[in-house]
Design an enzyme around this catalytic site. Structure first.
Site, mmCIF file in Angstrom:
data_model
loop_
_atom_site.group_PDB
_atom_site.id
_atom_site.type_symbol
_atom_site.label_atom_id
_atom_site.label_comp_id
_atom_site.label_asym_id
_atom_site.label_seq_id
_atom_site.Cartn_x
_atom_site.Cartn_y
_atom_site.Cartn_z
ATOM 1 N N SER A 1 -2.340 -3.096 5.842
ATOM 2 C CA SER A 1 -2.077 -2.228 6.984
ATOM 3 C C SER A 1 -0.864 -2.770 7.713
ATOM 4 O O SER A 1 -0.700 -3.996 7.813
ATOM 5 C CB SER A 1 -3.289 -2.246 7.935
ATOM 6 O OG SER A 1 -2.919 -1.738 9.204
ATOM 7 N N GLY B 1 0.839 -1.206 0.000
ATOM 8 C CA GLY B 1 0.000 0.000 0.000
ATOM 9 C C GLY B 1 0.870 1.251 0.000
ATOM 10 O O GLY B 1 0.666 2.179 -0.794
ATOM 11 N N HIS B 2 1.876 1.270 0.878
ATOM 12 C CA HIS B 2 2.789 2.429 0.899
ATOM 13 C C HIS B 2 3.502 2.566 -0.448
ATOM 14 O O HIS B 2 3.688 3.671 -0.959
ATOM 15 C CB HIS B 2 3.863 2.246 1.974
ATOM 16 C CG HIS B 2 3.344 2.221 3.382
ATOM 17 N ND1 HIS B 2 3.381 1.114 4.169
ATOM 18 C CD2 HIS B 2 2.798 3.203 4.143
ATOM 19 C CE1 HIS B 2 2.883 1.388 5.364
ATOM 20 N NE2 HIS B 2 2.511 2.641 5.373
ATOM 21 N N ASP C 1 -7.202 5.394 5.479
ATOM 22 C CA ASP C 1 -7.483 6.273 6.620
ATOM 23 C C ASP C 1 -8.313 7.447 6.098
ATOM 24 O O ASP C 1 -7.802 8.558 5.949
ATOM 25 C CB ASP C 1 -6.176 6.764 7.230
ATOM 26 C CG ASP C 1 -5.353 5.631 7.796
ATOM 27 O OD1 ASP C 1 -5.426 5.387 8.995
ATOM 28 O OD2 ASP C 1 -4.645 4.954 7.011
HETATM 29 O O1 PAF Z 1 -1.033 7.294 8.133
HETATM 30 C C1 PAF Z 1 0.036 7.296 8.768
HETATM 31 O O2 PAF Z 1 0.896 6.427 8.620
HETATM 32 C C2 PAF Z 1 0.283 8.388 9.810
HETATM 33 O O3 PAF Z 1 -0.890 8.727 10.476
HETATM 34 C C3 PAF Z 1 0.961 9.637 9.218
HETATM 35 C C4 PAF Z 1 0.092 10.320 8.170
HETATM 36 C C5 PAF Z 1 2.302 9.246 8.601
HETATM 37 C C6 PAF Z 1 1.242 10.667 10.334
HETATM 38 O O4 PAF Z 1 2.054 10.132 11.342
#
Ligand code: PAF
Length: 279
Positions: free
Chosen positions: A185, A36-37, A150
């Site tokens: 996640s 996902g990242h 999110d």
């Molecule tokens: O979604 C996340 O991983 C965190 O909430 C973020 C946006 C990096 C802020 O710490």
């Protein structure tokens, strides 16, 4: 890939990246990277000349009884994945750089932060909004990319950026899912094998409710049915399953576009969130 841990070096490096009018995309993360990242990184590469990723496990967005200490951390693995994916700069400050002694300013996006995960996790979104504002000021990107998983976080960050006049674009990236539907996640790593097998009930119930509501089923009944299916599927409790206006996050008793089904549920010690578009 450069790994940078202090703000002065970061500013110099970002200034160098921006030379000749080049654009920079920021992908803020807390590490424990998954596909996902990496899909956010790929979106960054499509929309900007350079991608900067930040890894910072932000203590201020964890409650006192939450998983800050246990949150998975493996910077070497994360850095290798990012380097493979063509990321030029990793911003990885430690807590003392992000929050020097005496740090006493925080941001609260009151209207959007009170319900849903904000109700279940008091202070969480103040911590998120504050660290994201700091990351925007530190990196000064042209665009920042967040996952749609999110959904409430994304809405809060958009509002914060608008309210505080941050001059950047904010993009949401579609939720990446395993083949059985579970949203990717970092917290999925906490699930035992049995919990992981049961977890598919969560997206299954939400997807069915979103489809039912879109085809005219009663909203209250559909939400109740989804909650029951999540618990029957092996979850211990449901924090919320709600139909919301996709932008204002106002709870909706009847469907109207644009709507989003938002949910959080707990299985063992793990709290999972997910959401689906409706209609
Ligand atoms: O979604 C996340 O991983 C965190 O909430 C973020 C946006 C990096 C802020 O710490």
């Amino acid at each position: 890939m450069q790994i940078i841990r202090d703000i002065a070096t970061l500013h110099r490096a970002v200034t160098a990246l921006k030379q000749g009018g080049k654009s920079v995309a920021l992908v803020p993360t807390m590490g424990a990277l998954h596909d996902g990242h990496l899909s956010l990184v790929r979106m960054g590469r499509r929309v900007a000349d350079h991608v900067v990723v930040s890894i910072f496990v932000n203590p201020t967005q964890f409650g006192p009884n939450e998983d800050y200490a246990a949150y998975p951390r493996d910077e070497a693995r994360d850095a290798a994945l990012l380097a493979q994916d063509g990321v030029g700069l990793l911003w990885a400050p430690d807590v003392g750089i992000m929050y020097p002694a005496g740090h006493s300013t925080h941001i609260e996006v009151a209207e959007l932060g009170a319900d849903y995960c904000g109700a279940a996790r008091p202070g969480h979104f103040d911590g998120v909004a504050t660290v994201v504002a700091k990351l925007f000021n530190q990196v000064r990107p042209d665009v920042a990319i967040f996952g749609e998983k999110d959904w409430q976080q994304l809405a809060i960050i958009r509002r914060m950026a608008r309210d505080l006049d941050f001059a950047l674009d904010i993009l949401g990236a579609p939720i990446a899912r395993d083949p059985d539907g579970l949203a990717l996640s970092s917290r999925n790593a906490y699930l035992t094998q049995d919990q992981r097998a049961a977890a598919t009930a969560f997206p299954g119930a939400l997807k069915a409710a979103a489809a039912a509501i879109a085809s005219g089923a009663d909203v209250g009944e559909s939400l109740a049915k989804a909650e029951a299916a999540i618990v029957a599927g092996g979850f211990d409790s449901v924090d919320y399953v709600a139909l919301a206006d996709a932008n204002s996050l106002e709870r909706l008793a009847a469907c109207r576009a644009p709507a989003r089904l938002l949910a959080a549920a707990r299985i063992g010690k793990t709290r999972l969130i997910d959401n689906y578009p409706v209609g």
